[in-house]
Design a protein around this motif. Structure first.
Motif, PDB file in Angstrom:
ATOM      1  N   VAL A  77     -10.587 -17.438   7.987  1.00  0.00           N
ATOM      2  CA  VAL A  77     -11.782 -16.930   7.311  1.00  0.00           C
ATOM      3  C   VAL A  77     -11.344 -16.138   6.082  1.00  0.00           C
ATOM      4  O   VAL A  77     -10.541 -15.204   6.180  1.00  0.00           O
ATOM      5  N   ILE A  78     -11.874 -16.547   4.916  1.00  0.00           N
ATOM      6  CA  ILE A  78     -11.624 -15.851   3.650  1.00  0.00           C
ATOM      7  C   ILE A  78     -12.942 -15.209   3.238  1.00  0.00           C
ATOM      8  O   ILE A  78     -13.944 -15.908   3.046  1.00  0.00           O
ATOM      9  N   ALA A  79     -12.976 -13.904   3.134  1.00  0.00           N
ATOM     10  CA  ALA A  79     -14.227 -13.196   2.855  1.00  0.00           C
ATOM     11  C   ALA A  79     -14.004 -12.131   1.786  1.00  0.00           C
ATOM     12  O   ALA A  79     -12.881 -11.666   1.562  1.00  0.00           O
ATOM     13  N   ARG A  80     -15.104 -11.772   1.127  1.00  0.00           N
ATOM     14  CA  ARG A  80     -15.054 -10.703   0.124  1.00  0.00           C
ATOM     15  C   ARG A  80     -15.370  -9.373   0.793  1.00  0.00           C
ATOM     16  O   ARG A  80     -16.314  -9.266   1.590  1.00  0.00           O
ATOM     17  N   MET A  81     -14.582  -8.356   0.492  1.00  0.00           N
ATOM     18  CA  MET A  81     -14.846  -7.001   0.962  1.00  0.00           C
ATOM     19  C   MET A  81     -14.603  -6.051  -0.209  1.00  0.00           C
ATOM     20  O   MET A  81     -13.465  -5.706  -0.531  1.00  0.00           O
ATOM     21  N   LEU A  82     -15.681  -5.659  -0.846  1.00  0.00           N
ATOM     22  CA  LEU A  82     -15.579  -4.808  -2.031  1.00  0.00           C
ATOM     23  C   LEU A  82     -15.372  -3.355  -1.626  1.00  0.00           C
ATOM     24  O   LEU A  82     -16.113  -2.818  -0.800  1.00  0.00           O
ATOM     25  N   ARG A  83     -14.366  -2.740  -2.204  1.00  0.00           N
ATOM     26  CA  ARG A  83     -14.152  -1.306  -2.011  1.00  0.00           C
ATOM     27  C   ARG A  83     -15.017  -0.552  -3.021  1.00  0.00           C
ATOM     28  O   ARG A  83     -15.031  -0.876  -4.214  1.00  0.00           O
ATOM     29  N   LEU A  84     -15.762   0.425  -2.556  1.00  0.00           N
ATOM     30  CA  LEU A  84     -16.630   1.181  -3.459  1.00  0.00           C
ATOM     31  C   LEU A  84     -15.779   1.923  -4.490  1.00  0.00           C
ATOM     32  O   LEU A  84     -14.917   2.730  -4.136  1.00  0.00           O
ATOM     33  N   ARG A  85     -16.055   1.623  -5.768  1.00  0.00           N
ATOM     34  CA  ARG A  85     -15.259   2.230  -6.833  1.00  0.00           C
ATOM     35  C   ARG A  85     -15.977   2.030  -8.167  1.00  0.00           C
ATOM     36  O   ARG A  85     -16.907   1.227  -8.266  1.00  0.00           O
ATOM     37  N   ARG A  86     -15.540   2.744  -9.173  1.00  0.00           N
ATOM     38  CA  ARG A  86     -16.026   2.560 -10.541  1.00  0.00           C
ATOM     39  C   ARG A  86     -15.100   1.609 -11.274  1.00  0.00           C
ATOM     40  O   ARG A  86     -13.878   1.750 -11.232  1.00  0.00           O
ATOM     41  N   LEU A  87     -15.703   0.636 -11.962  1.00  0.00           N
ATOM     42  CA  LEU A  87     -14.893  -0.269 -12.768  1.00  0.00           C
ATOM     43  C   LEU A  87     -14.699   0.258 -14.193  1.00  0.00           C
ATOM     44  O   LEU A  87     -13.702  -0.059 -14.842  1.00  0.00           O
TER      45      LEU A  87
END
Length: 480
Positions: A77-87
């Protein structure tokens, strides 16, 4: 990043490994290769792979390359998990660039989409209940289930596993009671429909001038029950005549003082092996002195027995030897046991002693009484038994004296009970038939049995001849 998030419904992809493939692509957008989470059969990986992210506003996705091919059948399983941060970081004096703002909005959109997908998999209140109920969890109570409180406006700790099991047991008992009640109602309805006033006698006839009171008594003292399947008897069926067939078993109700005198007459209706079973803790005591047991067999067609509840006894032989409740078994007709044994192979009988005949074929054993370890018929009920024995004894050029013995076991030792003697003929190529017939008596003892022993006077070993039918033991109970 432009419109890379348009129509993206899922930020994960699943594959099944084949043990060879190492590269697996994904088509959802990420902002950095650290935004990818990979699991193999549910186990998260931190190393052992490389992520290549597609660059450009018009494309999304990338490729995951494993250093070692995932095993055949492994779920990837390949999934997206975004870490909360400012770009991006904006100060008060700078003018934000359009592409930076666009990238920040893409990140927020992706994060909100992932959050929405995660929330969709959680338990949620229905729209109609949101203003009147709370999904706040109560304090943790190990082993207990969550239930709605009686008011229906919040969650509470419910029963544990033991309480649930007890409730299930009570439900099973209640269902059993309901089934019995339904069966009793069906029997009463059948009895009511079959009741004919003309076939009944008046038990009570009262005339109080203005009204008559008339009670009728059904004259049928022994209703017939045809039990072709196993059946549990009811105490209200006392006096019934039960025909058992098709290998059925009749289960008796619990014996108790309140049921003293309840009786059933049971017989074997078709010749299959049927029996009667006492309830747990009860025994069936044959009145002829046989051993008490929880089962009473009726293996032969026409075998019939009356079973009477002894509610006043204390169990055990004569009501004094035990603590179990009991039923008396009063045989009306018994044509067994019937036993037929054969010796088909040759058996050497050495000189200088008497030796047991070892039966190697059981043709008939109606009550399963043959004990092959002792070459004996054991567990016989008290009574008289007709015995017929024949032994195939090849003749030689020397005549010998032979003796056949029937030994009886009295609970302690084996002793001679019947005996026959014979002198064999002289010759070759023929057999002499040794015979013993008689009536053996079995007394009421803790253990009973019969077996056959052979003795000859030759100084050499002599053999019982191999034969299909010429060496036999027939035994049949003929009375008490």
């Amino acid at each position: 990043m432009g419109t890379v998030f348009t129509n993206q419904t899922s930020a994960s992809r699943a594959f099944v490994g084949d043990g060879v493939r190492v590269s697996f692509g994904f088509d959802f957008a990420v902002f950095d290769d650290s935004d990818i989470k990979i699991t193999l059969d549910g186990v998260a990986l931190d190393t052992g792979f490389h992520v290549t992210v597609a660059r450009g506003d018009a494309v999304a996705g990338g490729v995951v390359t494993f250093e070692t091919p995932p095993a055949d059948g492994c779920l990837i399983v390949i999934a997206r998990m975004l870490r909360l941060r400012r770009l991006s970081d904006y100060d008060a004096m700078s003018v934000p660039r359009g592409d930076a703002i666009d990238r920040d909005l893409d990140f927020i959109t992706a994060a909100m989409g992932d959050l929405d997908g995660a929330l969709a998999a959680t338990l949620r209140l229905d729209a109609a209940d949101r203003d009147q109920a709370s999904a706040k969890l109560p304090r943790i109570a190990a082993g207990r289930v969550l239930i709605w409180n009686p008011a229906g406006d919040g969650l509470a700790n419910g029963p544990d596993g033991v309480e649930i099991a007890k409730a299930a047991s009570h439900a099973s008992l209640a269902q059993d009671a309901a089934n019995r009640a339904e069966a009793a109602d069906a029997r009463s309805q059948t009895a009511l429909k079959s009741f004919v006033q003309n076939d009944a006698g008046a038990l009570l006839d009262l005339d109080f001038r203005s009204a008559n009171a008339l009670v009728w008594e059904d004259e049928r003292r022994m209703p017939v029950i045809d039990a072709s399947t196993s059946r549990i008897m009811d105490i209200r069926e006392t006096g019934s005549l039960v025909r058992l067939s098709n290998g059925a078993r009749l289960s008796l109700p619990d014996a108790s003082l309140a049921r003293n005198g309840v009786r059933y007459r049971v017989f074997n209706g078709d010749g299959t092996m049927v029996d009667v079973s006492a309830a747990s803790g009860d025994v069936i005591a044959p009145v002829h002195g046989g051993a008490e047991n929880i089962l009473y067999p009726l293996p032969i067609r026409g075998d019939m027995v009356d079973l009477v509840c002894d509610g006043g006894g204390t169990g055990g032989a004569g009501g004094t030897g035990g603590t179990s409740a009991r039923w008396f078994a009063c045989p009306v007709r018994e044509s067994g046991p019937v036993v037929k044994l054969l010796r088909t192979n040759a058996q050497g009988i050495p000189a200088g002693g008497s030796f047991l005949i070892e039966w190697d074929q059981v043709v008939e054993d109606s009550h399963s009484l043959y004990d092959s370890s002792n070459h004996a018929i054991t567990g016989l009920a008290p009574g008289f038994y007709q015995i017929d024995i024949g032994v195939c004894f090849p003749i030689t050029n020397e005549a010998v004296m032979t003796s056949l013995f029937v030994e009886r076991f009295d609970g302690t030792s084996w002793n001679y009970h019947l005996r026959s003697r014979d002198i064999t003929a002289i010759g070759s190529g023929a057999e002499h038939s040794l015979r013993l017939s008689g009536v053996a008596r079995i007394d009421a003892t803790p253990a009973t049995g019969l077996r056959v022993r052979l003795l000859h006077s030759d100084a050499q070993t002599r053999n019982i001849g191999a034969s299909d039918l010429l060496t036999w033991l027939h035994l049949h109970r003929i009375g008490g």
